[in-house]
Design a protein around this motif. Sequence first.
Motif, PDB file in Angstrom:
ATOM      1  N   THR A 138      -1.938  -3.663  -5.621  1.00 12.99           N
ATOM      2  CA  THR A 138      -2.312  -4.816  -6.446  1.00 12.99           C
ATOM      3  C   THR A 138      -3.082  -4.387  -7.685  1.00 12.99           C
ATOM      4  O   THR A 138      -3.187  -5.135  -8.643  1.00 12.99           O
ATOM      5  N   TYR A 139      -3.632  -3.179  -7.656  1.00 14.79           N
ATOM      6  CA  TYR A 139      -4.378  -2.693  -8.824  1.00 14.79           C
ATOM      7  C   TYR A 139      -3.472  -2.019  -9.864  1.00 14.79           C
ATOM      8  O   TYR A 139      -3.943  -1.620 -10.916  1.00 14.79           O
ATOM      9  N   ASN A 198      -3.939   0.911  -3.269  1.00 14.81           N
ATOM     10  CA  ASN A 198      -3.656  -0.518  -3.146  1.00 14.81           C
ATOM     11  C   ASN A 198      -2.875  -0.937  -4.398  1.00 14.81           C
ATOM     12  O   ASN A 198      -3.410  -0.931  -5.509  1.00 14.81           O
ATOM     13  N   LEU A 235       0.833  -1.201   0.000  1.00 19.39           N
ATOM     14  CA  LEU A 235       0.000   0.000   0.000  1.00 19.39           C
ATOM     15  C   LEU A 235       0.867   1.250   0.000  1.00 19.39           C
ATOM     16  O   LEU A 235       1.971   1.246   0.558  1.00 19.39           O
ATOM     17  N   PRO A 287      -1.036  -3.509   5.545  1.00 16.96           N
ATOM     18  CA  PRO A 287      -2.434  -3.411   5.975  1.00 16.96           C
ATOM     19  C   PRO A 287      -2.573  -3.072   7.460  1.00 16.96           C
ATOM     20  O   PRO A 287      -3.459  -2.291   7.836  1.00 16.96           O
TER      21      PRO A 287
HETATM   22  C1  NAG Z   1      -5.796  -4.812  -1.971  1.00 17.29           C
HETATM   23  O1  NAG Z   1      -6.511  -5.388  -3.053  1.00 17.29           O
HETATM   24  C2  NAG Z   1      -6.535  -6.802  -3.045  1.00 17.29           C
HETATM   25  C3  NAG Z   1      -7.191  -7.250  -4.331  1.00 17.29           C
HETATM   26  O2  NAG Z   1      -8.504  -6.807  -4.414  1.00 17.29           O
HETATM   27  C4  NAG Z   1      -7.269  -7.270  -1.792  1.00 17.29           C
HETATM   28  O3  NAG Z   1      -7.278  -8.688  -1.757  1.00 17.29           O
HETATM   29  C5  NAG Z   1      -6.573  -6.719  -0.560  1.00 17.29           C
HETATM   30  O4  NAG Z   1      -7.310  -7.071   0.595  1.00 17.29           O
HETATM   31  C6  NAG Z   1      -6.444  -5.203  -0.644  1.00 17.29           C
HETATM   32  N1  NAG Z   1      -5.659  -4.727   0.490  1.00 17.29           N
HETATM   33  C7  NAG Z   1      -6.103  -3.806   1.330  1.00 17.29           C
HETATM   34  C8  NAG Z   1      -5.247  -3.525   2.506  1.00 17.29           C
HETATM   35  O5  NAG Z   1      -7.139  -3.210   1.157  1.00 17.29           O
END
Ligand code: NAG
Length: 309
Positions: free
Chosen positions: A253-254, A251, A205, A218
């Motif tokens: 991962t996006y 985030n 993040l 997180p």
């Molecule tokens: C970030 O995005 C991923 C994919 O959607 C999700 O699994 C994850 O919980 C997210 N992390 C946070 C800290 O929101």
Amino acid sequence: MIRIDLHSKVFPWLIISAVLLTLAEGAAKPKRCESPWRTFRSVCFMFADNNHQKFEDAQTICYKKGGFLASIRNSQEQGFLIKTIQGMGSSLARVRWLIGLYQYDETDNRAYRWLDGSVSSFRNWMPTQPNSVYERCTLLDGSNGYKWRDEICSNRALFICRKDLEKDGSMSCFKGHPPPQQIFEKKGVSVTECLEHCRGQGFPLAGSVPDKCFCLKPDNINALKEAERHECNGHCQNQHCGNNNFITIYNLTYYTDTAESCEDLSQLGLSNPSTYVTKSGEEEKLQNCFSDDGERKSLKTHRDNSFNR
Ligand SMILES: *[C@@H]1O[C@H](CO)[C@@H](O)[C@H](O)[C@H]1NC(C)=O
């Protein structure tokens, strides 16, 4: 009428198969963006096909609706947009649409980056474009094969918004600031720079407020309270970036696109010596950019080049 014998051996199976069927349907039915957003893979696009706006106002509208003025990160997304526009009828066949690519450096007409923080280097400029430092915004031009042209930002046009299909998606807004873990302070740090800095340090993040970038796990945001998106509506060199009371958290991962080289990153205005993730083909690697060492090297190539001329 069917009489169900509660003692029969069939009845439990009926229930089990009904449950299984429901589960299978849930899994098989792909999620869709709610109308009027259109779904492409895990992304939603919205076409403001009846609303001419200036760049900043278009962005404000997209932001209020949970997205950003659209980034177009690869040729598949560009293809989807073309196909969708072509399906909208002849009155919209040849119009121009604002997208979320802007010239961040007022003196350099090649210095473009995406509003939503993406580092995607996908570009679809017309051969002669961009051609002016005063035209700092970008139009997808239906009268020119949907290629892109630069445009004065105060001119109005239709526009395209983008958001993630997932409810929370790539960015959220929180009240307060996290404990200063990995904090990177730099006057005018851009969202793009913050995201790439934290990605290179291995964090999932990145949080940004003006002039500061927090690299986070997180756990670091557990204590923060989620806030309305518009409360994070502050400007970091045209990118949304929180303010004194609220932080915008992205985030990573996006953000699957990575730069191919330190030069690519420098094109986006990055200059902080750090480790970055770069990717050529499918292979990701960690690369030190903008260190003294790297600079010396690029200076040397520079000299070699001028020597050859
Ligand atoms: C970030 O995005 C991923 C994919 O959607 C999700 O699994 C994850 O919980 C997210 N992390 C946070 C800290 O929101």
